[in-house]
Scaffold this motif. Structure first.
Motif, PDB file in Angstrom:
ATOM      1  N   MET A   1       0.830  -1.204   0.000  1.00 54.03           N
ATOM      2  CA  MET A   1       0.000   0.000   0.000  1.00 54.03           C
ATOM      3  C   MET A   1       0.866   1.257   0.000  1.00 54.03           C
ATOM      4  O   MET A   1       0.544   2.251  -0.679  1.00 54.03           O
ATOM      5  CB  MET A   1      -0.911  -0.023   1.236  1.00 54.03           C
ATOM      6  N   GLN A   2       1.941   1.239   0.732  1.00 50.98           N
ATOM      7  CA  GLN A   2       2.841   2.392   0.753  1.00 50.98           C
ATOM      8  C   GLN A   2       3.471   2.622  -0.615  1.00 50.98           C
ATOM      9  O   GLN A   2       3.655   3.769  -1.044  1.00 50.98           O
ATOM     10  CB  GLN A   2       3.924   2.176   1.806  1.00 50.98           C
ATOM     11  N   GLU A   3       3.769   1.551  -1.332  1.00 53.64           N
ATOM     12  CA  GLU A   3       4.324   1.702  -2.674  1.00 53.64           C
ATOM     13  C   GLU A   3       3.270   2.203  -3.656  1.00 53.64           C
ATOM     14  O   GLU A   3       3.559   3.043  -4.519  1.00 53.64           O
ATOM     15  CB  GLU A   3       4.884   0.358  -3.145  1.00 53.64           C
ATOM     16  N   LEU A   4       2.038   1.703  -3.533  1.00 52.43           N
ATOM     17  CA  LEU A   4       0.985   2.124  -4.457  1.00 52.43           C
ATOM     18  C   LEU A   4       0.663   3.601  -4.312  1.00 52.43           C
ATOM     19  O   LEU A   4       0.366   4.283  -5.295  1.00 52.43           O
ATOM     20  CB  LEU A   4      -0.281   1.299  -4.201  1.00 52.43           C
ATOM     21  N   TYR A   5       0.728   4.112  -3.113  1.00 53.76           N
ATOM     22  CA  TYR A   5       0.380   5.505  -2.854  1.00 53.76           C
ATOM     23  C   TYR A   5       1.610   6.397  -2.683  1.00 53.76           C
ATOM     24  O   TYR A   5       1.467   7.585  -2.407  1.00 53.76           O
ATOM     25  CB  TYR A   5      -0.502   5.596  -1.611  1.00 53.76           C
ATOM     26  N   GLY A   6       2.803   5.836  -2.801  1.00 54.17           N
ATOM     27  CA  GLY A   6       4.005   6.641  -2.653  1.00 54.17           C
ATOM     28  C   GLY A   6       4.152   7.248  -1.276  1.00 54.17           C
ATOM     29  O   GLY A   6       4.560   8.406  -1.132  1.00 54.17           O
ATOM     30  N   LEU A   7       3.843   6.473  -0.235  1.00 49.19           N
ATOM     31  CA  LEU A   7       3.874   6.991   1.129  1.00 49.19           C
ATOM     32  C   LEU A   7       5.247   6.909   1.770  1.00 49.19           C
ATOM     33  O   LEU A   7       5.489   7.523   2.809  1.00 49.19           O
ATOM     34  CB  LEU A   7       2.876   6.207   1.999  1.00 49.19           C
ATOM     35  N   GLY A   8       6.141   6.131   1.189  1.00 47.38           N
ATOM     36  CA  GLY A   8       7.430   5.910   1.838  1.00 47.38           C
ATOM     37  C   GLY A   8       7.240   5.048   3.076  1.00 47.38           C
ATOM     38  O   GLY A   8       6.690   3.953   3.010  1.00 47.38           O
ATOM     39  N   GLU A   9       7.661   5.557   4.242  1.00 48.57           N
ATOM     40  CA  GLU A   9       7.474   4.828   5.505  1.00 48.57           C
ATOM     41  C   GLU A   9       6.259   5.329   6.274  1.00 48.57           C
ATOM     42  O   GLU A   9       5.974   4.858   7.375  1.00 48.57           O
ATOM     43  CB  GLU A   9       8.720   4.988   6.385  1.00 48.57           C
ATOM     44  N   ALA A  10       5.531   6.286   5.695  1.00 49.28           N
ATOM     45  CA  ALA A  10       4.398   6.891   6.391  1.00 49.28           C
ATOM     46  C   ALA A  10       3.166   5.990   6.322  1.00 49.28           C
ATOM     47  O   ALA A  10       3.055   5.106   5.466  1.00 49.28           O
ATOM     48  CB  ALA A  10       4.084   8.259   5.792  1.00 49.28           C
ATOM     49  N   VAL A  11       2.224   6.233   7.237  1.00 51.73           N
ATOM     50  CA  VAL A  11       0.943   5.523   7.258  1.00 51.73           C
ATOM     51  C   VAL A  11      -0.162   6.552   7.489  1.00 51.73           C
ATOM     52  O   VAL A  11       0.103   7.731   7.749  1.00 51.73           O
ATOM     53  CB  VAL A  11       0.920   4.444   8.374  1.00 51.73           C
ATOM     54  N   HIS A  12      -1.408   6.082   7.397  1.00 52.43           N
ATOM     55  CA  HIS A  12      -2.535   6.979   7.606  1.00 52.43           C
ATOM     56  C   HIS A  12      -3.047   6.973   9.040  1.00 52.43           C
ATOM     57  O   HIS A  12      -3.706   7.930   9.473  1.00 52.43           O
ATOM     58  CB  HIS A  12      -3.684   6.600   6.669  1.00 52.43           C
ATOM     59  N   GLY A  13      -2.797   5.906   9.768  1.00 50.34           N
ATOM     60  CA  GLY A  13      -3.297   5.856  11.131  1.00 50.34           C
ATOM     61  C   GLY A  13      -2.878   4.590  11.851  1.00 50.34           C
ATOM     62  O   GLY A  13      -2.136   3.751  11.315  1.00 50.34           O
ATOM     63  N   ILE A  14      -3.362   4.434  13.071  1.00 49.38           N
ATOM     64  CA  ILE A  14      -3.027   3.289  13.919  1.00 49.38           C
ATOM     65  C   ILE A  14      -4.301   2.814  14.611  1.00 49.38           C
ATOM     66  O   ILE A  14      -5.048   3.623  15.174  1.00 49.38           O
ATOM     67  CB  ILE A  14      -1.971   3.660  14.973  1.00 49.38           C
ATOM     68  N   ASN A  15      -4.555   1.519  14.544  1.00 52.34           N
ATOM     69  CA  ASN A  15      -5.663   0.906  15.274  1.00 52.34           C
ATOM     70  C   ASN A  15      -5.148   0.319  16.586  1.00 52.34           C
ATOM     71  O   ASN A  15      -4.057  -0.258  16.616  1.00 52.34           O
ATOM     72  CB  ASN A  15      -6.317  -0.203  14.445  1.00 52.34           C
TER      73      ASN A  15
END
Length: 412
Positions: free
Chosen positions: A206-220
């Protein structure tokens, strides 16, 4: 046993009558009202309970989201897991992508999960119906059952995944290629809306598909049993504020406050409206007891002549209302709980007769009719039915207590 209570039982069940008509009708009215209340509140409670459980199972009790992207998830995870009440936490990334199979495109929601941490927070294995969660890697994808069925996808099929990042690269006159993934699993949560179009991939994919690098959108976040989600979310926010991290934690109760309020409002309104069924039954009880007062005028006068106090005569009719409410509530409990036990069989027969199986699943959003009987609701129904039935005996009791012995005997 006091004589008013004994006399009340004798009037409800006279000798030689196994099933007294007025008593049976009064008890049946209360029983039907109680049964309908139990079934209605349990089904409404079941919808709310199942939705709440699905929210917790898919998002955790607390969810953290950054103001933008969470650039350093490991640092935040370390802070969150140190908060009392937190059992586990897992990062996630989510978005929308175009999935293509056999030249048929769909646009499912896609979520990237951390395979090493996700299972401790979200019970994904419980929802996998085909394939295995262990088979998911950076070249694999797990699809929801309706999504796979709509495209004719089976285990081992290969699909192409296009992300919004590819569109940005097209602006730069690049020729991006889609990501080819193998379907390694099919899952089904049980809620039609959640299952409709959802794909799971690894967090790295998912990080590669969206170009996020090591970032994420949130934590559960998963909490210990018995922990208060709002209190733990407040402690997490206080800890992250001390570290000046741009993240805010919200409990699942807070995040879905409006939706949960609507569910509770619907349940309360149904309870309020159906309570009038018991009120109508109470009028039936009151009318039956009033008829009994008229028919027993001589007996009431004789009791007064023998020295019975007016309150004791009134208690006799109040006891009758109480006993009708008690027996009717017991019968209603048995009837309502029996119906709830066989509810899915009843619904299945109904849908087969009407040919509405698919329509029911589509609009109710559940594969089976849920039910959850809360102890507080059950106690409230029992108390309401008995109290209303007892109050129904007050008017006949007042009428009987006002009869003067001389006038009662003369009227007879």
């Amino acid at each position: 046993m006091t004589w008013p209570f004994y006399l009340a039982l004798r009037q409800l069940f006279p000798k030689g009558r196994v099933f007294p008509f007025f008593t049976v009708i009064s008890v049946l009215g209360v029983a039907l009202g109680v049964a309908l209340l139990i079934v209605s509140t349990s089904v409404m409670g079941g919808f709310g309970h199942q939705i709440r459980q699905m929210i917790v199972d898919t998002q955790g009790e607390v969810q953290l989201r950054a103001y933008g992207l969470l650039q350093d998830p490991e640092a935040v995870l370390a802070q969150v897991e140190a908060v009392p009440g937190v059992v586990a936490a897992t990062p996630f990334a989510e978005g929308v992508a175009m999935l293509e199979f056999a030249r048929k495109p769909v646009f499912p929601a896609i979520q990237g999960i951390d395979l090493e941490r996700a299972e401790a927070v979200v019970p994904l294995r419980r929802f996998v119906r085909a394939g295995s969660l262990d088979a998911l890697d950076d070249d694999g994808v797990i699809l929801s059952a309706p999504l796979a069925e709509s495209l004719g996808i089976r285990l081992g099929s290969r699909v192409d995944l296009y992300s919004p990042l590819l569109l940005e690269r097209l602006k730069g006159e690049e020729l991006p290629m889609p990501r080819e993934l193998e379907v390694v699993g099919i899952f089904e949560i049980g809620h039609q809306q959640l299952d409709n179009a959802l794909a799971l991939v690894t967090l790295r994919t998912m990080q590669e598909l969206y170009g996020l690098g090591e970032a994420v959108h949130g934590i559960n976040v998963k909490l210990a049993a018995g922990s208060d989600p709002d209190a733990v979310a407040s402690r997490i926010n206080a800890r992250l504020a001390d570290e000046a991290l741009p993240v805010r934690a919200r409990s699942w109760l807070d995040a879905n406050e409006d939706f949960l309020f609507v569910l509770q409002l619907e349940k309360n309104m149904i309870f309020f409206l159906l309570t009038f069924i018991i009120v109508v039954s109470a009028f039936s009880v009151a009318s039956s007891l009033l008829i009994a007062v008229v028919r027993k005028t001589r007996e009431i006068g004789l009791l007064g002549a023998l020295g019975a106090r007016p309150w004791a005569v009134a208690a006799c009719f109040c006891f009758q209302g109480f006993f009708i409410g008690l027996v009717g509530t017991g019968c209603g409990l048995g009837l309502g709980l029996t119906f709830l036990h066989f509810r899915n069989d009843v619904v299945r027969v109904f849908t087969e007769l009407t040919g509405s199986e698919e329509v029911l699943a589509r609009f109710y959003q559940f594969s089976q009719l849920p039910a959850h009987t809360a102890r507080a609701d059950l106690l409230l129904i029992i108390a309401s039915a008995i109290v209303i039935s007892t109050l129904a005996g007050l008017l006949p009791a007042w009428r009987a207590a006002r009869l003067r012995p001389v006038e009662a005997l003369r009227a007879e």
